[in-house]
Enzyme design. Structure first.
Site, PDB file in Angstrom:
ATOM      1  N   LYS A  50       0.860  -1.193   0.000  1.00 30.80           N
ATOM      2  CA  LYS A  50       0.000   0.000   0.000  1.00 30.80           C
ATOM      3  C   LYS A  50       0.890   1.235   0.000  1.00 30.80           C
ATOM      4  CE  LYS A  50      -3.861   2.064   2.643  1.00 30.80           C
ATOM      5  NZ  LYS A  50      -4.751   1.929   3.811  1.00 30.80           N
ATOM      6  N   SER A  72      -9.836   2.272   2.878  1.00 30.19           N
ATOM      7  CA  SER A  72      -8.931   2.968   1.995  1.00 30.19           C
ATOM      8  C   SER A  72      -7.955   2.062   1.246  1.00 30.19           C
ATOM      9  CB  SER A  72      -8.114   3.981   2.794  1.00 30.19           C
ATOM     10  OG  SER A  72      -7.301   3.310   3.746  1.00 30.19           O
ATOM     11  N   SER A 131     -10.172   0.013   7.114  1.00 30.94           N
ATOM     12  CA  SER A 131      -9.567   0.047   5.767  1.00 30.94           C
ATOM     13  C   SER A 131      -8.894  -1.223   5.291  1.00 30.94           C
ATOM     14  CB  SER A 131      -8.556   1.174   5.689  1.00 30.94           C
ATOM     15  OG  SER A 131      -9.220   2.370   5.453  1.00 30.94           O
TER      16      SER A 131
HETATM   17  N1  GLN Z   1     -13.216   4.658   6.149  1.00 28.94           N
HETATM   18  C1  GLN Z   1     -12.645   5.134   7.369  1.00 28.94           C
HETATM   19  C2  GLN Z   1     -12.258   6.584   7.229  1.00 28.94           C
HETATM   20  O1  GLN Z   1     -12.507   7.128   6.218  1.00 28.94           O
HETATM   21  C3  GLN Z   1     -11.486   4.293   7.771  1.00 28.94           C
HETATM   22  C4  GLN Z   1     -10.280   4.545   6.981  1.00 28.94           C
HETATM   23  C5  GLN Z   1      -9.132   3.696   7.432  1.00 28.94           C
HETATM   24  O2  GLN Z   1      -9.302   2.710   8.119  1.00 28.94           O
HETATM   25  N2  GLN Z   1      -7.952   4.151   7.064  1.00 28.94           N
HETATM   26  O3  GLN Z   1     -11.731   7.170   8.100  1.00 28.94           O
END
Ligand code: GLN
Length: 488
Positions: A78, A155, A179
């Site tokens: 990532k 994400s 995410s």
């Molecule tokens: N979807 C969540 C956010 O937008 C979690 C994102 C994540 O876990 N990095 O904050």
């Protein structure tokens, strides 16, 4: 030779050990798959030439009897993990062409174990999002499709799409509020967020430091255990890193769950959740029972406050972490008439809309007049959520829930409605707030033939039970569906 990209990580490692194929052959097959899948936009940067070089070096090491845990395996990273000399963007324009002079501890562990890195995977900007649509580098397209392009979740959308489309044997990801697990659920892959502190955050671009954890996305539960064994471990460079041994989690996979008490929290039956997800959850309960587990109803009464608390705490920490991007030391700089104007212009141009929204929320909830009303309150809720789980562990050993309240949705569908987007995280943020491990396992398909995941949550440091329960679930679900290869 049959298609090497169809192999699991476990089978690929065994195949190389048996001399059936080399890392170079395996890597080349995956590079071809990555090129075929270019339209999915899963990668921000590819490092194919370096990958072939490291595959050759791995083959040479193997000949001399030096075999690491991930020896010769082509994997994706990532683009939130700093990689020495390789552009690291965090999905943001503000980092420009920044190529870190150092390597994150997690990827350093994996490289030391023989990983072959294929490239850097797309993500929501600074890991803020649930659909991979906030990336400066464009959305990632889910390999699963139904008439229209679907999001892969976020994400870690690039990681999930690349694994789901057999472009790599596994990938690193991070999870601040879901995410790893929500994209895994959206792409028919497995994703585990370990206990907070298991994986070093050193060299991982920070979003919300008290919630961020690295973990893998993989094709099977066992593959995810193998990857996590490599990624995890004590690191003195991260003050929150836990100085404890890394167990052989891959050996927990497949062990009996007889007598294991699985908690079912009634608060996770939320209004508006599709019936199919409720029935899959019921099916999961039946599977665990058939496997010998004992099912216990539990209550996590503060669940309904978790999402609002998360969307106060995470932006608060983000606003502080993102203050460092000022255009002075690295990345983008947009010159203005004086220093303040340069900061303004750089940050306005460098950050996307969602990131700016989080910074605004974060600075607001931390401001003197509102700190007690929002930030302090959210922290109190966090303590309650920790206590909810503590109470639950009196009667159960692990918890079974759906991973996400929906199947993958169409690109663009929720982008302009932040609240709808935030609701995606309803079942995942609780474990981040409490620091607990959680895994998503592909468990079935919805009526449109799209993948759905179930989540197992465990006690702090009890990944062992999480892997055991997850592999029982995996075995019962027998999920073998693959997206039709429409992309090439
Ligand atoms: N979807 C969540 C956010 O937008 C979690 C994102 C994540 O876990 N990095 O904050």
């Amino acid at each position: 030779m049959s298609d090497l990209t169809k192999l699991t990580l476990e089978a690929a490692l065994a195949g190389m050990a048996a001399g059936d194929f080399s890392s170079e052959e395996l890597t080349k097959a995956h590079i071809d798959a990555c090129m075929d899948g270019a339209d999915l936009n899963a990668f921000i940067t590819t490092t194919f030439e370096d990958a072939i070089e490291s595959a050759k070096a791995s083959d040479a090491r193997r000949k001399s009897g030096e075999v690491g845990l991930l020896e010769g395996a082509p994997l994706g990273v990532k683009d939130l993990f700093c990689t020495e000399g390789v552009k690291t963007t965090a999905g943001s324009k503000i980092l420009g062409d920044f190529a870190p002079p150092y390597e994150s501890s997690v990827t350093a562990n994996m490289k030391a174990d023989g990983m072959v890195m294929l490239g850097k995977l797309n993500l929501d900007e600074f890991a803020m999002g649930s659909s991979n649509e906030t990336s400066h580098y464009g959305p990632v397209i889910n390999p699963w499709r139904k008439g229209e392009d679907l999001v892969p979740g976020g994400s870690s959308g690039g990681s999930a799409a690349a694994v789901g489309a057999d472009m790599c044997l596994g990938a690193t990801a991070t999870d601040t509020g879901g995410s790893i697990r929500q994209p895994a659920s959206f792409t028919g892959t497995v994703g585990i967020k370990p206990t907070y502190g298991r994986c070093s955050r050193w060299g991982v671009v920070a979003f919300a430091s008290s919630l961020d954890q690295a973990g893998p996305i993989a094709k099977t539960v066992k593959d995810s255990a193998i990857l996590l064994e490599s990624m995890a471990g004590y690191d003195p460079k991260d003050s929150t890193s836990l100085n404890i041994d890394v167990p052989k989690w891959s050996e927990s996979c497949g062990k009996s769950v007889k007598g294991l008490r699985i908690g079912i929290p009634k608060e996770y039956s939320i209004d508006g959740m599709p019936g199919e997800i409720q029935s899959l959850w019921d099916q999961g309960i039946a599977w665990m029972k058939d496997a010998g587990a004992e099912i216990v109803p539990i209550t996590l009464p503060h669940t309904k406050y978790a999402l609002p608390a998360y969307y106060v705490v995470a932006p608060a920490e983000a606003s502080s972490n993102l203050a460092r991007y000022d255009g002075m030391r690295y990345g983008l700089r947009v010159d203005g008439k004086d220093l303040t104007d340069t900061y303004d212009r750089t940050r306005t141009e460098g950050f996307g809309k969602e990131v700016r929204r989080r910074i605004m929320i974060g600075t607001y909830v931390l401001s003197a007049g509102y700190y007690d009303a929002y930030y302090l309150r959210a922290q109190k809720v966090r303590t309650r959520i920790v206590q909810d789980f503590e109470n639950a562990w009196q009667t159960c050993d692990a918890i079974l829930t759906p991973t996400a309240p929906s199947a993958p949705f169409a690109v663009g569908r929720k982008l302009n409605d932040p609240v709808k987007m935030y609701l995606n995280d309803i079942f995942t943020v609780t474990t981040n707030l409490a620091g607990l491990p959680g895994i998503s396992v592909p468990a079935g398909l919805d009526a449109d033939g799209l993948p759905l995941g179930l989540q197992i949550i465990g006690k702090a440091l009890d990944e062992d039970t999480v892997f055991k329960a997850a592999s029982a679930l995996e075995k019962a679900a027998g999920f073998t569906a693959k997206p039709e290869k429409w992309w090439k």
